[in-house]
Structure formats: C-alpha cells, structure tokens
Design an enzyme around this catalytic site. Structure first.
Site, PDB file in Angstrom:
ATOM      1  N   ALA A 106      -2.701  -2.021  -0.631  1.00 47.04           N
ATOM      2  CA  ALA A 106      -1.817  -1.459   0.377  1.00 47.04           C
ATOM      3  C   ALA A 106      -0.506  -1.069  -0.274  1.00 47.04           C
ATOM      4  O   ALA A 106      -0.301  -1.313  -1.464  1.00 47.04           O
ATOM      5  CB  ALA A 106      -1.560  -2.479   1.493  1.00 47.04           C
ATOM      6  N   MET A 107       0.403  -0.457   0.538  1.00 38.87           N
ATOM      7  CA  MET A 107       1.668   0.001  -0.019  1.00 38.87           C
ATOM      8  C   MET A 107       2.781  -0.120   1.008  1.00 38.87           C
ATOM      9  O   MET A 107       2.629   0.276   2.159  1.00 38.87           O
ATOM     10  CB  MET A 107       1.505   1.466  -0.485  1.00 38.87           C
ATOM     11  CG  MET A 107       2.736   2.043  -1.137  1.00 38.87           C
ATOM     12  SD  MET A 107       3.232   1.104  -2.609  1.00 38.87           S
ATOM     13  CE  MET A 107       4.993   1.363  -2.554  1.00 38.87           C
ATOM     14  N   HIS A 153       2.179  -9.584   2.987  1.00 45.67           N
ATOM     15  CA  HIS A 153       2.719  -9.121   1.704  1.00 45.67           C
ATOM     16  C   HIS A 153       3.526  -7.830   1.875  1.00 45.67           C
ATOM     17  O   HIS A 153       4.685  -7.753   1.444  1.00 45.67           O
ATOM     18  CB  HIS A 153       1.563  -8.912   0.718  1.00 45.67           C
ATOM     19  CG  HIS A 153       1.990  -8.441  -0.638  1.00 45.67           C
ATOM     20  ND1 HIS A 153       2.210  -9.316  -1.679  1.00 45.67           N
ATOM     21  CD2 HIS A 153       2.243  -7.203  -1.125  1.00 45.67           C
ATOM     22  CE1 HIS A 153       2.585  -8.635  -2.746  1.00 45.67           C
ATOM     23  NE2 HIS A 153       2.605  -7.337  -2.439  1.00 45.67           N
ATOM     24  N   GLU A 154       2.944  -6.842   2.505  1.00 45.89           N
ATOM     25  CA  GLU A 154       3.643  -5.555   2.639  1.00 45.89           C
ATOM     26  C   GLU A 154       4.863  -5.696   3.543  1.00 45.89           C
ATOM     27  O   GLU A 154       5.900  -5.096   3.291  1.00 45.89           O
ATOM     28  CB  GLU A 154       2.696  -4.470   3.167  1.00 45.89           C
ATOM     29  CG  GLU A 154       1.423  -4.266   2.351  1.00 45.89           C
ATOM     30  CD  GLU A 154       1.638  -4.142   0.851  1.00 45.89           C
ATOM     31  OE1 GLU A 154       2.721  -3.675   0.432  1.00 45.89           O
ATOM     32  OE2 GLU A 154       0.737  -4.535   0.077  1.00 45.89           O
ATOM     33  N   HIS A 212       7.757  -7.219   1.648  1.00 49.37           N
ATOM     34  CA  HIS A 212       8.391  -6.274   0.725  1.00 49.37           C
ATOM     35  C   HIS A 212       9.612  -5.600   1.347  1.00 49.37           C
ATOM     36  O   HIS A 212      10.460  -5.082   0.626  1.00 49.37           O
ATOM     37  CB  HIS A 212       7.408  -5.178   0.314  1.00 49.37           C
ATOM     38  CG  HIS A 212       6.654  -5.454  -0.963  1.00 49.37           C
ATOM     39  ND1 HIS A 212       7.266  -5.948  -2.095  1.00 49.37           N
ATOM     40  CD2 HIS A 212       5.344  -5.249  -1.295  1.00 49.37           C
ATOM     41  CE1 HIS A 212       6.348  -6.050  -3.062  1.00 49.37           C
ATOM     42  NE2 HIS A 212       5.183  -5.651  -2.604  1.00 49.37           N
TER      43      HIS A 212
HETATM   44  C1  7ML Z   1      -1.067  -7.640  -4.097  1.00 50.08           C
HETATM   45  C2  7ML Z   1      -0.692  -4.050  -4.486  1.00 50.08           C
HETATM   46  C3  7ML Z   1      -0.734  -3.042  -5.478  1.00 50.08           C
HETATM   47  C4  7ML Z   1      -1.433  -3.240  -6.657  1.00 50.08           C
HETATM   48  C5  7ML Z   1       0.143  -3.836  -3.241  1.00 50.08           C
HETATM   49  C6  7ML Z   1      -0.017  -1.742  -5.265  1.00 50.08           C
HETATM   50  C7  7ML Z   1       1.632  -3.753  -3.476  1.00 50.08           C
HETATM   51  C8  7ML Z   1       1.471  -1.886  -5.277  1.00 50.08           C
HETATM   52  C9  7ML Z   1       2.066  -2.353  -3.957  1.00 50.08           C
HETATM   53  C10 7ML Z   1      -1.100  -8.694  -3.216  1.00 50.08           C
HETATM   54  C11 7ML Z   1      -1.459  -8.473  -1.908  1.00 50.08           C
HETATM   55  C12 7ML Z   1      -1.765  -7.196  -1.519  1.00 50.08           C
HETATM   56  C13 7ML Z   1      -1.730  -6.160  -2.415  1.00 50.08           C
HETATM   57  C14 7ML Z   1      -1.387  -6.368  -3.718  1.00 50.08           C
HETATM   58  C15 7ML Z   1      -1.379  -5.262  -4.709  1.00 50.08           C
HETATM   59  C16 7ML Z   1      -2.106  -4.420  -6.863  1.00 50.08           C
HETATM   60  C17 7ML Z   1      -2.082  -5.440  -5.915  1.00 50.08           C
HETATM   61  N1  7ML Z   1       3.516  -2.334  -4.105  1.00 50.08           N
HETATM   62  O1  7ML Z   1       2.321  -4.037  -2.296  1.00 50.08           O
HETATM   63  O2  7ML Z   1       2.034  -4.696  -4.402  1.00 50.08           O
HETATM   64 ZN    ZN Z   2       3.383  -5.857  -3.568  1.00 52.65          ZN
END
Ligand code: 7ML
Ligand code: ZN
Length: 879
Positions: A270-271, A305-306, A309
C-alpha cells in the site's frame, strides 16, 4: 524497461548528499487523462535555496516522458538553453525565483512497471514512491523538496466518474465533449513521492470519525463496484487506527477527509499518499467467506501502517532515501504496537520475530546485507527491505526498552513537534530522544550504520555460598559487504531469573536497588561485560532476551530439562515459545545426521503433549508453542543448507508428534469446531487456529477417519480460514479426490482474484515430488498472468520463497524455472522481477551441488540485458 547503460548504473552515496539548489514554493498540476496519451501540464514556482550564493543549474528529474514544451517565466525555452539526458534535464541559468511551465505526454496504458501513472482494471492510479513522479513530468523528484500541490484532473465523465487527488476538493464540474474536471488542493507541503491521483469508475463506501477535539472526518473507501460489500473490515480498522493514534501518541488526523482506494495491480502492499492512500486490494477487501483470519489481521495492520504514516512519514518526512527507515522503521514499530494492543502481544511478537529470523537475519548474512541506514545504492527500489523495515522497527523498539515506555513516548512526541513540516534524518530522530531523556545514544547510533546480526554469547555461574549469580556477555558481529570490522553495539538485554518452583526471582544487580518487576533490561555496551546479581537464594534458571529485546543471535546452551521447564513455566510468554523452539531446534538439527524415523526425544514429546493439553492458554499462543521451527529457520542454522534433508527430518518429526498425540489432537480438533457464528475476536481466532493446526498434523497420518474429517471440513466450512486449511492438507496428499476438490475450489471462487491467488499459492507450496512440473503447468492456466504482481507472487514467488524443498529440488529444476520467469518479468516489471531473484542470491549458503546450480543461473542472468533493479541484485550476488 530502462536498459542497463553505464550512466543508469551509477552508485548513489549518502556522503554525496547536498541540499537542493532550488526549492519549490508551489505546484499546479493539470492532468488531461487519456489511456495512451495523457497530458501533464505543470506550473512550478521555484526559488533559489537561501543557503546558496552562486548561481547553480536547475536540475529536474524526468524519465520516459515526452517533453512537449518548456517555458520559463512565460518564455519558451530553446533546446540550446537546457540539457536533456535519459534521466532528466538541467537548465544552466535561471533567475533567483521564477515560474517554470512544463508540458509532457505519457502513456499510462503501456505502463507495465506500475510506477508513475498507470491503469489498473481500466482505472487510472499512481505510485510515486520512491521515484515514480519523474515518470509523469520533469520535477526535482527528491523528498527534501516539499511543496503545496494544487491538482486539476480532467477526464471523460462516463468512463471516469470519480476524479481524486490529495487534500481537499475545491471545485468540480463539466467540460465540453463529455469531459469533466475536479480541482484538488493539499494545504500541507509534501514531497512529490506523496502525490496521488485516481480516476475511474469506483464505488465509494463512507463513514465518519470524530476526533477527540470534535472535528468530523469523512472516511471514504473506493473500490471497484463488484467489491463494495468487502470494505467493512477496512473501514473499522481505519477507525481503530485513528482512535489508537490519538490515545497512544496524542495524534489527531489533520485533513477533513481520508480516502483509501483499492486497486488490483500494485507492486507493494500500500501507499500512504497524503489524504489519498492507494492500496493493494489484498489489504482492503475482506469477508469471512473469502478472507482468512490472517488476511483480516493483515488488513488491520496495513490500514494502520498507512494511517500512522500521516505523522511518521508525511508531516515529518525523509531528507533523502538513505533515511527511508526514519519513516518505515518507526511506522512498522507503530503498526506492530497497534496490532499487539488490539490482539495478543505475545502472539504478535512471535510473528514479528519469525519474520526477522526467517528473512532479515538471512538478508543480513548475505550479499545484499546493508545497514538500516544504507550508505549507498544503485536502485532505491531494492532497498525497501526487511532490514530497513523490520530491523528498523527493532531499533525503535530497543530505544523504547532503553528509555522506558513513558520517556520514549514523550521523545516521539517531541520529535514530531520539533520537525513538523521538515525532511529529516534518522540522526534527528535519535537526537530528539536524547533531548527528551537526557541519555547519550551515540553508541546506539551504530545500529543504524553497521550491517550484520550481532551475536551475544552468555556464560553464567552461580555461587551458592555468596548467593551470587554472574552473567558474562560477549558480543561480536560478522563481517558484511559494507565493512568487516564492527564496533560494539549498545544492546538492551532483557532477562529474568526463574526459581525451581517456576516463579520469577527478585533481581538485584550488585551496587543497585532491587529492581521493580521481574524482568530487568541489562545495558550491554562493551564487547565483554559482566553482570553480578546479589541475594539470589537458589540456583536460578536464566530466561534470557525476554520479548526478544534485541535483534541478535543468542549463544547460550541450556540443558534440555531447563528448556522444557521454561517452555512450561517462563512468565514471559514469548520466551516460553523461544524455549520450545530451541529445544526442537537442537533435536531436529542433531537428527539431520542420522536417518532416525523419530527425531524427537521423549522429553520433547512429553512437554509438547502437555502443552497440547493446556486448556487454559489462548489458542493462537498454543498453536505458536506447538509449531516446530520452520524449514527456512532450521536451514539457517546449518553451515551448508540441505533443504531436502531438513524437509525430511521436520516432516518425520511432525509425523512422530501426530502419531504420539493422535488421540489428544483429535479431541482438541473436535472441541475446536464452531458452535457459534463466525467472529473475529481473538478467542475465536485462537480456537480456529488450534483446531486447524491439529488437522494439519493429523492429516500427515492420512488415516480414513482423519481424511473424512478433512473432507467434511472442506465441504461444510462456513469461512475461508477453515476451507483453505482443509484444502491445503488435501493438496499435499495423494488422495484420489485431490484434483476434483482443487477444481471445485477454483470453480467456486474464480470470480475473486484474491481467492484465486490462494489457489495458486497452495499448489505452489504443496509437498509433492512433481512440484516443479506442477508449477510450470500452472503458468499455462488461463487465470495466470504476468501482468498482475499479486498473481506472479502467488505462484512464482510462493514457490521460490515458500516451498524450500520443492524450489531447491536437487537437480536444479526449480532454479532453471525461476530464471526463465525472471527474464520474462524483467521486461515488464523490474521491481517485481528483482524481488523474485532474491532466493537465488543466497547461493553461497547451500550445499555444493545446489550452490553450483544456483550460481549458474545467476551467471545466466548476468549475460542478459537487465533492468537496473535486477542488475544490482545479480551483480551483488555474484561478487
Ligand atoms: C510495510 C510498503 C512498501 C514497500 C508500504 C511501499 C509503505 C512503501 C510504502 C508494512 C506494512 C504494509 C506495507 C509495507 C510496505 C514494502 C512494504 N511507503 O507504506 O511502506
Ligand atoms: Zn510504510
């Protein structure tokens, strides 16, 4: 694909960092959307950075975009006024402040790399982190350039009724020729990697959240029309996230609207784009019939998580991509704590430590090892790693352990206030904690700069006459590609002492007060350090590294009886699990050398059976306690990994447990069957988890009674958790019904892509001698496609990373298969292709026959024309 040319393979170094020569005051973007020819018109106000005296060229990033026009303060620039390369353009002379207008054309429909603007199921969406913005327009694509964005989106109304971007909707309306527009404005300055745009035909599910100061926030989840019934859990998870961040960190959401869009085609999970998160639909859509209990937990964790952020990443962002862990380590830590608070702390910790040991420790011991704050990279997308994310989270957790929860919490709040609206470094984070605590964390900072997993060896001695207990700790860290000599780390080592009666003993370090509580955090700083406990009334049993207080490999051999004792009595639930793992590990590794059909000792089987009979403990925790260490983890303990032997021993051990525990397993299986409607509370999740664990073990016996139970469970399951476990058991069996049931499952769920992914995965991870040809045959299945990252991961990724015995088949067939697929993907989606190649990078760890085959495949790949992503991984692997 960007072909490899010497320029694009340049290594970027942290020590070359320079502040931007020009800053951006405002950005106005206009997107005129059309699938194959989208126009992007940008108007950017630049001004020279105050710390610069001399005039420097303006550097803009831009890749794979067609430049249509370039104007500076209204005057069209002549090609002689600027220099263009494959990576961007620079304008030698610019005034102190100016307006730059850039018009570009891009082709979203043929964007298979899924970076920048692309189409997913016919809808437009973007992914800009880390460097996708430069695939839409020329712009300083670096996180330390923050600006306020205003975005106007124009598209045909019938195909794209929904037009979204970050922030607040200012205006919307009709245009001629069936087109319409929406004007968005984000009041918060942000780096361009947080930009987002979505346009399409989407259903919108709405709810609200009232912040503690009484502001009313509109929550929206956008999905394809067919998925509108699958958003309830995501919405609830969002509300819980908002609540949690207010309660724990005092952080309130800062815009009036929070939007989440789910798309099927997405490279990552996700982003966190400001106000407009874009998600892989895997982490939004969930209902009991199509999603398992662990899928539900995954949705909750990723939504959290998102959301988290928004402060740790968006309000305070990264100065440069070397600082990625500043936002990711901290945000993973926050989502871990969130999940622990909502579910079970111990089970969550065990899951997280499993990830660390199965993925991060191996990464740290291999050719791709890098510090949590890397010092260099070729392709930044290769640095979204378990080291940056999960080890990064461990660094945060250790600082919490060193400072104590309360001080740590104040420190994080201080960090967020002090750096609000700024782009900063991991050093700034640590400094904020220092300011708040008065502690010196300079030695701790080494964790950010030095790669490798430290080893901590313990030696203990009890002096009965003096009632003294001594622990000598010796730390070391193996060489890694970044450096060979390591400075000692500051390591918080949480320990407890158990008495013979099973309770914790009081802890009093020589020269200090008796410590509060039953766990003490030893502050290890030197390469060798001794801790002396006084007034220890009896010879204690040490419970070391409680809660896994530091990401280290502990070297401490405890007699089997003590491990069995701790497995039953340790007051630290995590360490009960750890003791069970250690006991099992010792026995399984010892059994590798002989072909005994019963690898486990009577002591182990007895302790294990006792645990299985525990009717008080939570089901999820019991399942963890009863599960043997994974094949991957066991392999890591060998000097030269032999996946075939490990698989045979672990399977024999499981068979042994199933045989010895058959009666009790059946009893617990039956007691665990549903008597009430499906629910997601941890009691019910735990019950299902234990029941399904019992079924999986019993199915190794393949006796008629058990097979019947399994078939029944498949047929009458009221939820995907139960149905999938039954199907997984059947898929690894040689039962005549196997194929019919696999076909049945596909027929039932073929309209649900996420369920079809599961169907591919359970076949790719099955325990079968024919696995390589099975997986190759599945490539030909009509539902398989290279265009969807989830589908690629569900088959190829699951096989290479989730089926050690199958992938590492001794004749190298698995390796050759993977190489072929990587080359097919290399063209289409470099990011996903590069991740698929990681299993091969570990070739040095395997026994000679496999090791040679793996290396051959890497050599083979090196001969090809590779994307930058793959090139970095292949070349580092062969160094
Ligand atoms: C980690 C993510 C990415 C890449 C999501 C992309 C993000 C970058 C983005 C933990 C939980 C959910 C997603 C991710 C993850 C690899 C892992 N900024 O939010 O970090
Ligand atoms: Zn992240």
């Amino acid at each position: 694909m960007t072909p490899t040319n010497p320029q694009s393979l340049e290594t970027i170094y942290l020590h070359d960092y320079q502040t931007p020569a020009y800053l951006v005051e405002s950005v106005d973007l206009l997107f005129q959307l059309a699938p194959s020819a989208t126009r992007v018109i940008s108007q950017v106000r630049f001004c020279r950075n105050a710390d610069r005296k001399a005039v420097e060229p303006l550097q803009l990033d831009g890749e794979q975009v067609k430049l249509l026009s370039l104007k500076l303060d209204g005057v069209v620039l002549d090609p002689a006024d600027y220099r263009m390369t494959a990576e961007g353009l620079s304008i030698a002379e610019v005034p102190e402040s100016f307006l730059l207008e850039v018009e570009t054309e891009i082709d979203p429909a043929s964007n298979t790399a899924l970076e920048g603007l692309y189409l997913s199921s016919g809808n437009f969406c973007t992914q800009c982190e880390a460097q996708g913005f430069r695939k839409m327009t020329y712009y300083p694509d670096r996180p330390d350039v923050m600006a306020k964005f205003r975005v106007r989106v124009e598209a045909e109304r019938s195909a794209y009724p929904v037009l979204l971007s970050n922030g607040n909707l200012i205006e919307a309306g009709g245009l001629s020729a069936g087109r319409h527009f929406a004007q968005w404005e984000d009041p918060f300055p942000k780096p361009c990697y947080l930009f987002a745009l979505v346009a399409g035909n989407l259903a919108c599910i709405e709810d609200r959240f009232t912040t503690r100061s009484g502001r009313d926030i509109l929550l929206q989840i956008y999905v394809e029309q067919r998925n509108r019934e699958l958003c309830g859990h995501a919405m609830l998870s969002l509300q819980k996230s908002m609540q949690w961040d207010e309660e724990v960190y005092g952080l309130e959401y800062d815009l009036d609207r929070y939007m989440i869009v789910a798309v099927d085609d997405f490279n990552m999970g996700a982003m966190e784009n400001k106000g407009l998160n874009i998600f892989n639909s895997k982490y939004v859509l969930a209902r009991p019939e199509v999603a398992t209990d662990s899928d539900f937990l995954g949705v909750e964790a990723v939504i959290g998580h998102e959301y988290f952020h928004n402060y740790t990443g968006n309000r305070v962002t990264c100065r440069d991509w070397f600082q990625l862990s500043l936002k990711e380590g901290l945000t993973v830590f926050r989502d871990q704590e969130f999940s622990a608070d909502l579910n079970s702390t111990a089970v969550k910790r065990i899951d997280d430590v499993r990830i660390l040991r199965q993925s991060q420790f191996p990464e740290d011991a291999g050719p791709m090892a890098h510090p949590v704050r890397p010092a260099s990279y070729v392709e930044i997308n290769n640095f979204y790693t378990v080291t940056v994310y999960n080890k990064g989270a461990e660094l945060i957790r250790m600082q919490q352990a060193l400072l104590g929860r309360e001080v740590f919490n104040r420190g994080v709040r201080h960090y967020l206030r002090k750096h609000d609206g700024q782009a900063v470094t991991t050093d700034d984070f640590v400094a904020a904690l220092e300011e708040c605590s008065g502690r010196d964390l300079s030695q701790f900072r080494r964790w950010y700069a030095q790669a490798g997993t430290p080893r901590v060896a313990l030696e203990t001695r009890y002096d009965a006459a003096r009632k003294e207990y001594r622990i000598v700790c010796r730390q070391s860290c193996p060489a890694t590609p970044d450096r060979s000599a390591k400075e000692p780390f500051q390591i918080p080592l949480a320990i407890g002492l158990l008495g013979a009666a099973g309770g914790d003993l009081p802890l009093k370090l020589a020269g200090e007060e008796v410590s509060e509580g039953t766990t003490l955090v030893l502050d290890l700083q030197q390469a060798e350090q001794e801790f002396v406990f006084e007034g220890v009334a009896e010879e204690p049993i040490l419970s070391p590294l409680r809660g896994f207080s530091a990401p280290v490999i502990l070297e401490y051999s405890q007699p089997d009886e003590e491990l069995a004792f701790r497995m039953a009595h340790d007051s630290d639930a995590f360490n009960r699990w750890e003791a069970a793992q250690q006991l099992a590990q010792c026995e399984l590794l010892a059994a590798l050398d002989d072909s005994d059909a019963s690898p486990l000792s009577d002591l182990f089987v007895k302790s294990w059976t006792q645990t299985l009979g525990d009717r008080q403990a939570d089901g999820s925790l019991l399942t963890q306690l009863l599960t043997l260490p994974s094949e991957v983890y066991l392999g890591e303990q060998m000097s030269a990994i032999d996946p075939g032997r490990i698989h045979r021993v672990r399977k024999a051990a499981r068979h042994q447990l199933a045989t010895a525990g058959r009666k009790l397993l059946l009893e617990r299986y039956r007691a665990g069957r549903d008597t009430q409607a499906y629910g997601l509370d941890s009691r019910q999740v735990g019950k299902r988890s234990l029941k399904n664990f019992c079924l999986s073990l019993l199915m190794l016996l393949e006796d008629a009674e058990v097979v019947e139970l399994c078939l029944q469970q498949y047929e009458f399951a009221g939820n995907m958790t139960d149905r999938l476990v039954a199907l997984t058991c059947l898929t690894s069996s040689a039962l005549p019904q196997r194929q019919t049931i696999l076909d049945d499952f596909y027929q039932r769920w073929q309209q649900q892509p996420l369920v079809v992914d599961k169907w591919f995965t359970l076949q790719a991870t099955a325990d079968r001698d024919t696995i390589c040809t099975d997986v190759a045959a599945l490539l030909e299945h009509p539902a398989f496609t290279f265009d969807n990252p989830n589908r690629v991961r569900s088959l190829i990724g699951a096989f290479a990373a989730g089926n050690p015995a199958g992938f590492h088949q001794a004749d190298g067939a698995g390796y050759r298969f993977l190489t072929e697929q990587i080359l097919l993907l290399n063209q289409r989606n470099p990011q996903v292709a590069a991740r698929m190649a990681l299993p091969l990078s570990r070739w040095k760890r395997f026994e000679p026959v496999r090791s040679t085959f793996m290396r051959q495949q890497l050599e083979e790949l090196r001969q090809q024309e590779l994307s930058r992503d793959l090139f970095e991984i292949i070349s580092k692997s062969l160094k």
